[in-house]
Scaffold this active site. Sequence first.
Site, PDB file in Angstrom:
ATOM      1  N   SER A 244      -1.217  -0.579   3.119  1.00  0.00           N
ATOM      2  CA  SER A 244      -0.234   0.307   2.506  1.00  0.00           C
ATOM      3  C   SER A 244       0.272   1.259   3.582  1.00  0.00           C
ATOM      4  O   SER A 244      -0.244   1.261   4.700  1.00  0.00           O
ATOM      5  CB  SER A 244      -0.894   1.106   1.389  1.00  0.00           C
ATOM      6  OG  SER A 244      -1.826   1.994   1.965  1.00  0.00           O
ATOM      7  N   LYS A 245       1.249   2.060   3.225  1.00  0.00           N
ATOM      8  CA  LYS A 245       1.810   3.019   4.195  1.00  0.00           C
ATOM      9  C   LYS A 245       0.723   3.907   4.771  1.00  0.00           C
ATOM     10  O   LYS A 245       0.704   4.210   5.951  1.00  0.00           O
ATOM     11  CB  LYS A 245       2.845   3.912   3.503  1.00  0.00           C
ATOM     12  CG  LYS A 245       4.166   3.213   3.359  1.00  0.00           C
ATOM     13  CD  LYS A 245       5.296   4.159   3.694  1.00  0.00           C
ATOM     14  CE  LYS A 245       6.585   3.386   3.825  1.00  0.00           C
ATOM     15  NZ  LYS A 245       7.488   3.553   2.745  1.00  0.00           N
ATOM     16  N   ARG A 246      -0.175   4.307   3.898  1.00  0.00           N
ATOM     17  CA  ARG A 246      -1.270   5.192   4.297  1.00  0.00           C
ATOM     18  C   ARG A 246      -2.091   4.555   5.431  1.00  0.00           C
ATOM     19  O   ARG A 246      -2.610   5.225   6.308  1.00  0.00           O
ATOM     20  CB  ARG A 246      -2.146   5.429   3.067  1.00  0.00           C
ATOM     21  CG  ARG A 246      -3.313   6.358   3.223  1.00  0.00           C
ATOM     22  CD  ARG A 246      -3.905   6.639   1.844  1.00  0.00           C
ATOM     23  NE  ARG A 246      -4.197   5.400   1.111  1.00  0.00           N
ATOM     24  CZ  ARG A 246      -5.314   4.702   1.250  1.00  0.00           C
ATOM     25  NH1 ARG A 246      -6.251   5.103   2.070  1.00  0.00           N
ATOM     26  NH2 ARG A 246      -5.511   3.589   0.571  1.00  0.00           N
ATOM     27  N   GLY A 248      -0.977   2.391   7.633  1.00  0.00           N
ATOM     28  CA  GLY A 248      -0.242   2.085   8.862  1.00  0.00           C
ATOM     29  C   GLY A 248       0.799   0.995   8.673  1.00  0.00           C
ATOM     30  O   GLY A 248       1.270   0.411   9.642  1.00  0.00           O
TER      31      GLY A 248
END
Length: 471
Positions: A244-246, A248
Site C-alpha cells: 500500500s502507499k504506506r 512504499g
Amino acid sequence: MQADMPKVVTRFAPSPTGFLHIGGARTALYNWLFARHHGGDFLLRIEDTDRKRSTEPAIEAILKGMTWLGLDWDGDAVSQFARAGRHKEVAEAMLAEGKAYRCFASPEELNAARETARENGENFRGDLWRDRDPAEAPEGAAYSIRIRMPREGETTIEDRVQGPVTVRNSELDDMILLRSDGTPTYMLAVVVDDHDMGVTHIIRGDDHLNNAFRQYQVYAAMGWHIPEFAHIPLIHGPDGKKLSKRHGALGVEAYEEMGFLPEAMRNYLLRLGWSHGDAEIISTDEAIAWFNLEHVGRSPARFDFDKLDNLNGHYLRALDAKSLLSSVRSALEKHIGHSLDPSEEERLLAALPSLAERAKRLPDLTESASLFCNTRPLSLTDDAARQLAAEILPVLGRLADNLEAVTEWETGVIKAAIMSFAEAEGLKLGKVMQPVRAAVTGGRPSGDLVETLAILGQAETIGRLRDRIAA
Ligand code: GLU
C-alpha cells in the site's frame, strides 16, 4: 543462446492511469534486463486504450520514470490506442473464420444471465449468442464481437516463473474482443500488439496470470506463435500484506524526491524478487550478465525501506566528489538560496566524500553540505544556542585572534593551535571544541571538527566565530 533462436523481444506495457509505481518499475527492469542479457530488444507500449482513464501527465510520468531509472527502450514508444484499426481488423478476421461471433445481447440481458449463473453456482460465460443465428437479431441492432472459447479440454501454460499452470477450458468465458462501439478490449489489443511487435517473452506481474489463459486462446484462434510467459509475484509490504502507499507503493518520482539514486533503486528492485546466490550489491553490468528467469522467486517479495536506504548509502559512498556535487547541487542551491561560487565548490569537493560516509539519502547530504556554503551568519539550533552562552563568547574571541595568526591552514596546525590555546586558557579541550563546533556548524550534523575547519578555510572559520561575538 542458440544460433537459431529468434531474437528476444520483451516489452513493458503500462496503462497510463497513474504514475510509474514501484511494481511497474520492477517489471520494466526485469524486461529490460532480460532483453539486454540476450542482446534483444526492449519495447515500450503505452496501453492507452481506455480513453477515460488514460492521461497525458501519466504518460509523461512513465517516460520520465523510466528515463530516470536508466531503462532505455528500443524504437519509439507505441500507443495502443493508435492501433485500434488493426485490433478491429483482427476481431473481424476471427469473426470471418468462425472463431468469434456477434453478440446482440443487451446489457440487461447480460446482467440477468450473470445473475442466473451466480444463483446456479456456474461460471458466467457471456455466451447468449454463441449458438444463435445473427439473423434473429433486430435490423441494425448493435453487437459486440466475442471469442468462441473452446469448451473441451484444458489449457496449460508453461510459465517460466510459476511452472506449468493449467485451467479447464470450460472455465473460460466468451470474452468480448470488440465492443459494440467498435473499440477493442484490452484482452484483444494486448495479444494483437504483442504479436505484431514480435514479442517473444511476456514478463509481467502475476495479477495477469488469469488473463494469460484467455489471451492464449486469441493466439491459438489466429494460429499465431504463442510467446513465453513469465508471471512475477507481486511486491508485498514488510508485513506481508499487499503493498500500500504506506509501505512504499509510490511513484518512482517520489523515490527520486526522497533522494534515492537510480543505481540504488535498480539494484534494490532487482533483488526484490530475483537473486544470484547471496549477492546483494549488483552493478548494472553484472545484472545484465546474470539476469535470468530461473532465479525469479515464486513467493511475493517484501518491500523494505531499510534495505533500500542501506543500498543507497552504498551507492552514495561509491560516487566521486564531482558526482556527489552534481547530485546535490540543485537541492543545495535551493536550500542556501544562491548559486554555488567557486570557493564553495572547492570546499564541497573536499568535504562531500566524507559527508557521504554518513548519509543514506541525498537530502541528508544536502543538509550536511550546506555547512560548507556561505550562509553567514548561521542560524543556530537550540542546542547550539545553549552551548554559546554569554560567558564562553570572550573565549571564542580570543581563539579567533589566535587562529588569525596561523600561517598554514591545515589540520595538524589548526589542531595544535587549538590545543595550546586551551592549555593557555586552563580549559579542557572539549570545553573549547564544543562552542567552536556550535559556532561553526550552527548545530548541524558534521564530521571531524578540525577537518571541517580546514575545509572551511581560515577566513570563513574566523568569520563564523566572530559572528557569534558580534551577535
Ligand atoms: N497494461 C497492463 C497493466 O498496466 C499490462 C498488460 C500486460 O503486461 O500484458 O497492468
